[in-house]
Design a protein around this motif. Structure first.
Motif, PDB file in Angstrom:
ATOM      1  N   ARG A  64     -16.060  -1.439  -5.955  1.00 14.43           N
ATOM      2  CA  ARG A  64     -16.669  -0.547  -5.157  1.00 14.43           C
ATOM      3  C   ARG A  64     -17.991  -1.083  -4.510  1.00 14.43           C
ATOM      4  O   ARG A  64     -18.749  -1.823  -4.995  1.00 14.43           O
ATOM      5  N   PRO A  65     -18.058  -1.008  -3.279  1.00 12.62           N
ATOM      6  CA  PRO A  65     -19.014  -1.742  -2.522  1.00 12.62           C
ATOM      7  C   PRO A  65     -20.543  -1.611  -2.945  1.00 12.62           C
ATOM      8  O   PRO A  65     -20.760  -0.545  -3.480  1.00 12.62           O
ATOM      9  N   ALA A  66     -21.363  -2.699  -2.640  1.00  9.23           N
ATOM     10  CA  ALA A  66     -22.672  -2.593  -2.774  1.00  9.23           C
ATOM     11  C   ALA A  66     -23.153  -1.375  -1.690  1.00  9.23           C
ATOM     12  O   ALA A  66     -22.527  -1.260  -0.788  1.00  9.23           O
ATOM     13  N   THR A  67     -24.179  -0.914  -2.170  1.00  4.16           N
ATOM     14  CA  THR A  67     -24.894   0.105  -1.002  1.00  4.16           C
ATOM     15  C   THR A  67     -26.218  -0.343  -0.917  1.00  4.16           C
ATOM     16  O   THR A  67     -27.107  -0.574  -1.786  1.00  4.16           O
ATOM     17  N   LEU A  68     -26.653  -0.003   0.110  1.00  6.11           N
ATOM     18  CA  LEU A  68     -28.117  -0.165   0.587  1.00  6.11           C
ATOM     19  C   LEU A  68     -28.458   1.220   1.503  1.00  6.11           C
ATOM     20  O   LEU A  68     -27.704   1.458   2.405  1.00  6.11           O
ATOM     21  N   ASP A  69     -29.608   1.897   0.885  1.00  2.00           N
ATOM     22  CA  ASP A  69     -30.121   3.185   1.583  1.00  2.00           C
ATOM     23  C   ASP A  69     -28.676   4.192   1.596  1.00  2.00           C
ATOM     24  O   ASP A  69     -28.646   4.904   2.688  1.00  2.00           O
ATOM     25  N   GLY A  70     -27.981   4.025   0.618  1.00  2.00           N
ATOM     26  CA  GLY A  70     -26.694   5.061   0.417  1.00  2.00           C
ATOM     27  C   GLY A  70     -25.418   4.520   1.491  1.00  2.00           C
ATOM     28  O   GLY A  70     -24.581   5.159   1.415  1.00  2.00           O
ATOM     29  N   LYS A  71     -25.632   3.378   2.168  1.00  2.00           N
ATOM     30  CA  LYS A  71     -24.438   3.088   2.988  1.00  2.00           C
ATOM     31  C   LYS A  71     -23.654   1.721   2.309  1.00  2.00           C
ATOM     32  O   LYS A  71     -24.587   1.076   1.804  1.00  2.00           O
ATOM     33  N   PRO A  72     -22.419   1.709   2.446  1.00  2.00           N
ATOM     34  CA  PRO A  72     -21.677   0.592   1.726  1.00  2.00           C
ATOM     35  C   PRO A  72     -22.154  -0.739   2.678  1.00  2.00           C
ATOM     36  O   PRO A  72     -22.153  -0.846   3.847  1.00  2.00           O
ATOM     37  N   VAL A  73     -22.418  -1.818   2.049  1.00  2.00           N
ATOM     38  CA  VAL A  73     -22.741  -3.111   2.492  1.00  2.00           C
ATOM     39  C   VAL A  73     -21.817  -4.195   2.107  1.00  2.00           C
ATOM     40  O   VAL A  73     -21.698  -4.123   0.889  1.00  2.00           O
ATOM     41  N   ALA A  74     -21.919  -5.274   2.714  1.00  2.00           N
ATOM     42  CA  ALA A  74     -21.236  -6.600   2.091  1.00  2.00           C
ATOM     43  C   ALA A  74     -22.313  -7.181   1.170  1.00  2.00           C
ATOM     44  O   ALA A  74     -23.619  -6.960   1.510  1.00  2.00           O
ATOM     45  N   MET A  75     -21.736  -8.006   0.308  1.00  2.80           N
ATOM     46  CA  MET A  75     -22.758  -8.750  -0.637  1.00  2.80           C
ATOM     47  C   MET A  75     -22.142  -9.701  -1.287  1.00  2.80           C
ATOM     48  O   MET A  75     -20.795  -9.843  -1.416  1.00  2.80           O
ATOM     49  N   HIS A  76     -22.837 -10.853  -1.568  1.00  2.00           N
ATOM     50  CA  HIS A  76     -22.015 -11.872  -2.275  1.00  2.00           C
ATOM     51  C   HIS A  76     -21.980 -11.678  -3.788  1.00  2.00           C
ATOM     52  O   HIS A  76     -23.199 -11.139  -4.179  1.00  2.00           O
ATOM     53  N   LEU A  77     -21.340 -12.206  -4.598  1.00  2.00           N
ATOM     54  CA  LEU A  77     -21.238 -11.829  -5.788  1.00  2.00           C
ATOM     55  C   LEU A  77     -20.585 -13.140  -6.776  1.00  2.00           C
ATOM     56  O   LEU A  77     -19.366 -13.961  -6.043  1.00  2.00           O
ATOM     57  N   ALA A  78     -21.227 -13.758  -7.659  1.00  2.00           N
ATOM     58  CA  ALA A  78     -20.353 -14.639  -8.539  1.00  2.00           C
ATOM     59  C   ALA A  78     -19.715 -14.142  -9.536  1.00  2.00           C
ATOM     60  O   ALA A  78     -19.886 -13.360 -10.522  1.00  2.00           O
ATOM     61  N   VAL A  79     -18.425 -14.842  -9.351  1.00  2.00           N
ATOM     62  CA  VAL A  79     -17.308 -14.355 -10.282  1.00  2.00           C
ATOM     63  C   VAL A  79     -16.802 -15.370 -11.086  1.00  2.00           C
ATOM     64  O   VAL A  79     -16.671 -16.653 -10.387  1.00  2.00           O
ATOM     65  N   THR A  80     -16.704 -15.143 -12.327  1.00  2.00           N
ATOM     66  CA  THR A  80     -16.174 -16.240 -13.159  1.00  2.00           C
ATOM     67  C   THR A  80     -14.910 -15.687 -13.699  1.00  2.00           C
ATOM     68  O   THR A  80     -14.624 -14.743 -14.306  1.00  2.00           O
ATOM     69  N   ILE A  81     -13.702 -16.633 -13.432  1.00  2.00           N
ATOM     70  CA  ILE A  81     -12.195 -16.086 -14.048  1.00  2.00           C
ATOM     71  C   ILE A  81     -11.872 -17.424 -14.994  1.00  2.00           C
ATOM     72  O   ILE A  81     -11.967 -18.417 -14.910  1.00  2.00           O
ATOM     73  N   GLN A  82     -11.667 -16.769 -16.322  1.00  2.00           N
ATOM     74  CA  GLN A  82     -11.486 -17.788 -17.496  1.00  2.00           C
ATOM     75  C   GLN A  82      -9.830 -17.902 -17.713  1.00  2.00           C
ATOM     76  O   GLN A  82      -9.161 -16.876 -17.531  1.00  2.00           O
ATOM     77  N   PHE A  83      -9.633 -19.295 -17.830  1.00  2.00           N
ATOM     78  CA  PHE A  83      -8.385 -19.723 -18.280  1.00  2.00           C
ATOM     79  C   PHE A  83      -8.298 -19.969 -19.665  1.00  2.00           C
ATOM     80  O   PHE A  83      -9.174 -20.973 -19.952  1.00  2.00           O
ATOM     81  N   ARG A  84      -7.768 -19.491 -20.513  1.00  2.00           N
ATOM     82  CA  ARG A  84      -7.728 -19.988 -22.028  1.00  2.00           C
ATOM     83  C   ARG A  84      -6.257 -20.331 -22.392  1.00  2.00           C
ATOM     84  O   ARG A  84      -5.308 -19.168 -22.191  1.00  2.00           O
ATOM     85  N   LEU A  85      -6.149 -21.250 -23.230  1.00  2.00           N
ATOM     86  CA  LEU A  85      -4.516 -21.636 -23.628  1.00  2.00           C
ATOM     87  C   LEU A  85      -4.584 -21.038 -25.158  1.00  2.00           C
ATOM     88  O   LEU A  85      -5.317 -20.798 -25.650  1.00  2.00           O
ATOM     89  N   GLN A  86      -3.510 -20.010 -25.046  1.00  2.00           N
ATOM     90  CA  GLN A  86      -3.207 -19.296 -26.444  1.00  2.00           C
ATOM     91  C   GLN A  86      -2.636 -20.319 -27.298  1.00  2.00           C
ATOM     92  O   GLN A  86      -1.971 -21.038 -27.190  1.00  2.00           O
TER      93      GLN A  86
END
Length: 86
Positions: A64-86
């Motif tokens: 769901r996009p970020a909003t500024l003053d009620g309008k959708p805007v682009a934004m940078h996000l730091a995402v961490t994806i985990q890889f775990r050996l079972q």
């Protein structure tokens, strides 16, 4: 308001990484556009063998996009994806 994750797919664990017992976190700087799509990304850290799989999964995530003053805007996000050996 910041972008919020709506749907995600788990990354496919690369077989080479699995056979070499490589696990860990891949951190990605992702640009979430005003439509909630991941429009660009840059790997910040993580095992090399896991980076492509992490980016392929993240490319399919929907936000769901970020909003500024009620309008959708682009934004940078730091995402961490985990890889775990079972």
């Amino acid at each position: 308001m910041t972008a919020r994750l709506i749907s995600s797919v788990p990354p496919a664990y690369p077989s080479l990484a699995r056979t070499q017992h490589i696990a860990g976190d891949v951190r990605i700087d992702a640009l979430i556009d005003a439509n909630g799509h991941v429009s660009s990304m840059k790997v910040v850290s993580g095992p090399t063998l896991l980076q492509q799989a992490a980016m392929e999964a993240l490319h399919q995530w929907k936000y769901r996009p970020a909003t500024l003053d009620g309008k959708p805007v682009a934004m940078h996000l730091a995402v961490t994806i985990q890889f775990r050996l079972q």
